[in-house]
Design a protein around this motif. Structure first.
Motif, PDB file in Angstrom:
ATOM      1  N   LEU A 248      19.530 -20.306  21.698  1.00 18.82           N
ATOM      2  CA  LEU A 248      18.537 -19.418  21.101  1.00 18.82           C
ATOM      3  C   LEU A 248      17.173 -19.618  21.751  1.00 18.82           C
ATOM      4  O   LEU A 248      16.462 -18.653  22.034  1.00 18.82           O
ATOM      5  N   MET A 249      16.807 -20.871  22.002  1.00 15.73           N
ATOM      6  CA  MET A 249      15.523 -21.170  22.636  1.00 15.73           C
ATOM      7  C   MET A 249      15.490 -20.630  24.068  1.00 15.73           C
ATOM      8  O   MET A 249      14.495 -20.050  24.499  1.00 15.73           O
ATOM      9  N   ALA A 250      16.576 -20.798  24.809  1.00 18.38           N
ATOM     10  CA  ALA A 250      16.640 -20.273  26.178  1.00 18.38           C
ATOM     11  C   ALA A 250      16.497 -18.751  26.176  1.00 18.38           C
ATOM     12  O   ALA A 250      15.779 -18.189  27.022  1.00 18.38           O
ATOM     13  N   ALA A 251      17.154 -18.084  25.227  1.00 17.26           N
ATOM     14  CA  ALA A 251      17.046 -16.619  25.134  1.00 17.26           C
ATOM     15  C   ALA A 251      15.616 -16.211  24.779  1.00 17.26           C
ATOM     16  O   ALA A 251      15.085 -15.247  25.338  1.00 17.26           O
ATOM     17  N   GLN A 252      14.989 -16.946  23.877  1.00 20.30           N
ATOM     18  CA  GLN A 252      13.614 -16.627  23.493  1.00 20.30           C
ATOM     19  C   GLN A 252      12.664 -16.800  24.676  1.00 20.30           C
ATOM     20  O   GLN A 252      11.818 -15.942  24.930  1.00 20.30           O
ATOM     21  N   ILE A 253      12.810 -17.874  25.420  1.00 17.32           N
ATOM     22  CA  ILE A 253      11.960 -18.112  26.588  1.00 17.32           C
ATOM     23  C   ILE A 253      12.144 -16.993  27.620  1.00 17.32           C
ATOM     24  O   ILE A 253      11.174 -16.458  28.152  1.00 17.32           O
ATOM     25  N   ALA A 254      13.389 -16.614  27.882  1.00 19.75           N
ATOM     26  CA  ALA A 254      13.667 -15.542  28.846  1.00 19.75           C
ATOM     27  C   ALA A 254      13.088 -14.216  28.367  1.00 19.75           C
ATOM     28  O   ALA A 254      12.494 -13.460  29.158  1.00 19.75           O
ATOM     29  N   ASN A 255      13.234 -13.923  27.086  1.00 22.79           N
ATOM     30  CA  ASN A 255      12.709 -12.661  26.541  1.00 22.79           C
ATOM     31  C   ASN A 255      11.187 -12.623  26.584  1.00 22.79           C
ATOM     32  O   ASN A 255      10.598 -11.583  26.877  1.00 22.79           O
ATOM     33  N   LEU A 256      10.541 -13.757  26.295  1.00 27.78           N
ATOM     34  CA  LEU A 256       9.080 -13.800  26.358  1.00 27.78           C
ATOM     35  C   LEU A 256       8.584 -13.622  27.797  1.00 27.78           C
ATOM     36  O   LEU A 256       7.589 -12.940  28.034  1.00 27.78           O
ATOM     37  N   ALA A 257       9.283 -14.209  28.752  1.00 27.57           N
ATOM     38  CA  ALA A 257       8.916 -14.039  30.163  1.00 27.57           C
ATOM     39  C   ALA A 257       9.070 -12.586  30.583  1.00 27.57           C
ATOM     40  O   ALA A 257       8.206 -12.033  31.284  1.00 27.57           O
ATOM     41  N   THR A 258      10.152 -11.946  30.152  1.00 29.46           N
ATOM     42  CA  THR A 258      10.368 -10.533  30.466  1.00 29.46           C
ATOM     43  C   THR A 258       9.275  -9.680  29.844  1.00 29.46           C
ATOM     44  O   THR A 258       8.736  -8.767  30.489  1.00 29.46           O
ATOM     45  N   ARG A 259       8.921  -9.968  28.603  1.00 29.51           N
ATOM     46  CA  ARG A 259       7.873  -9.209  27.920  1.00 29.51           C
ATOM     47  C   ARG A 259       6.531  -9.366  28.634  1.00 29.51           C
ATOM     48  O   ARG A 259       5.805  -8.395  28.837  1.00 29.51           O
ATOM     49  N   ARG A 260       6.202 -10.606  29.028  1.00 25.75           N
ATOM     50  CA  ARG A 260       4.952 -10.848  29.762  1.00 25.75           C
ATOM     51  C   ARG A 260       4.915 -10.040  31.053  1.00 25.75           C
ATOM     52  O   ARG A 260       3.913  -9.410  31.378  1.00 25.75           O
ATOM     53  N   ALA A 261       6.018 -10.065  31.796  1.00 22.11           N
ATOM     54  CA  ALA A 261       6.084  -9.320  33.057  1.00 22.11           C
ATOM     55  C   ALA A 261       5.948  -7.822  32.805  1.00 22.11           C
ATOM     56  O   ALA A 261       5.244  -7.115  33.540  1.00 22.11           O
ATOM     57  N   TYR A 262       6.589  -7.322  31.779  1.00 22.61           N
ATOM     58  CA  TYR A 262       6.509  -5.895  31.433  1.00 22.61           C
ATOM     59  C   TYR A 262       5.066  -5.514  31.094  1.00 22.61           C
ATOM     60  O   TYR A 262       4.549  -4.512  31.583  1.00 22.61           O
ATOM     61  N   LEU A 263       4.420  -6.328  30.260  1.00 25.49           N
ATOM     62  CA  LEU A 263       3.055  -6.019  29.857  1.00 25.49           C
ATOM     63  C   LEU A 263       2.094  -6.102  31.031  1.00 25.49           C
ATOM     64  O   LEU A 263       1.164  -5.295  31.139  1.00 25.49           O
ATOM     65  N   ARG A 264       2.307  -7.072  31.928  1.00 22.85           N
ATOM     66  CA  ARG A 264       1.472  -7.167  33.132  1.00 22.85           C
ATOM     67  C   ARG A 264       1.634  -5.917  33.998  1.00 22.85           C
ATOM     68  O   ARG A 264       0.674  -5.371  34.508  1.00 22.85           O
ATOM     69  N   GLY A 265       2.885  -5.460  34.151  1.00 20.39           N
ATOM     70  CA  GLY A 265       3.147  -4.261  34.931  1.00 20.39           C
ATOM     71  C   GLY A 265       2.529  -3.026  34.311  1.00 20.39           C
ATOM     72  O   GLY A 265       1.995  -2.161  35.004  1.00 20.39           O
ATOM     73  N   ARG A 266       2.593  -2.958  32.985  1.00 17.50           N
ATOM     74  CA  ARG A 266       1.983  -1.828  32.277  1.00 17.50           C
ATOM     75  C   ARG A 266       0.474  -1.836  32.422  1.00 17.50           C
ATOM     76  O   ARG A 266      -0.137  -0.795  32.620  1.00 17.50           O
ATOM     77  N   ALA A 267      -0.129  -3.024  32.365  1.00 15.82           N
ATOM     78  CA  ALA A 267      -1.597  -3.124  32.489  1.00 15.82           C
ATOM     79  C   ALA A 267      -2.037  -2.718  33.896  1.00 15.82           C
ATOM     80  O   ALA A 267      -3.110  -2.130  34.067  1.00 15.82           O
ATOM     81  N   GLY A 268      -1.200  -3.002  34.899  1.00 16.35           N
ATOM     82  CA  GLY A 268      -1.528  -2.641  36.276  1.00 16.35           C
ATOM     83  C   GLY A 268      -1.495  -1.153  36.536  1.00 16.35           C
ATOM     84  O   GLY A 268      -2.082  -0.654  37.490  1.00 16.35           O
ATOM     85  N   ARG A 269      -0.789  -0.409  35.672  1.00 16.49           N
ATOM     86  CA  ARG A 269      -0.688   1.055  35.846  1.00 16.49           C
ATOM     87  C   ARG A 269      -1.849   1.782  35.171  1.00 16.49           C
ATOM     88  O   ARG A 269      -2.036   2.956  35.381  1.00 16.49           O
ATOM     89  N   ASN A 270      -2.585   1.092  34.330  1.00 14.95           N
ATOM     90  CA  ASN A 270      -3.702   1.750  33.603  1.00 14.95           C
ATOM     91  C   ASN A 270      -4.964   1.752  34.402  1.00 14.95           C
ATOM     92  O   ASN A 270      -5.277   1.055  35.219  1.00 14.95           O
TER      93      ASN A 270
END
Length: 99
Positions: A77-99
């Motif tokens: 569960l912890m490994a999945a949470q860490i992976a999901n948080l990393a994916t979310r961070r990358a997604y949000l960074r990519g979204r911020a770069g498009r604005n």
């Protein structure tokens, strides 16, 4: 019936997970896990829609896992949470770069 850890996910129609929770079925219920998730929305900790596809059509899904206890499930569960948080961070960074 043997004791199991369950994972409850709040999913959009494309099966993106908005938020999830895990519980042991001898100590908690599906409804209780859903209430924990709903409390996060009430606390304004998360948006109640899918940030990936913008869907507001969300449904709960409850699945039993292979683990009998949260202690057994914790590493996965912890490994999945860490992976999901990393994916979310990358997604949000990519979204911020498009604005």
């Amino acid at each position: 019936m043997s004791k199991r850890v369950h994972v409850v996910q709040l999913l959009c129609p494309q099966r993106h997970c908005v938020l999830g929770a895990a519980y042991e079925d001898d100590a908690q219920t599906f409804e209780g896990a859903c209430a924990m998730i709903e409390a996060q929305f009430k606390a304004k900790a998360f948006n109640r829609w899918c940030e990936l596809c913008q869907s507001r059509e969300l449904t709960y899904e409850d699945k039993a896992t292979q683990w009998a206890t949260m202690q057994e499930a914790a590493p996965a569960l912890m490994a999945a949470q860490i992976a999901n948080l990393a994916t979310r961070r990358a997604y949000l960074r990519g979204r911020a770069g498009r604005n």
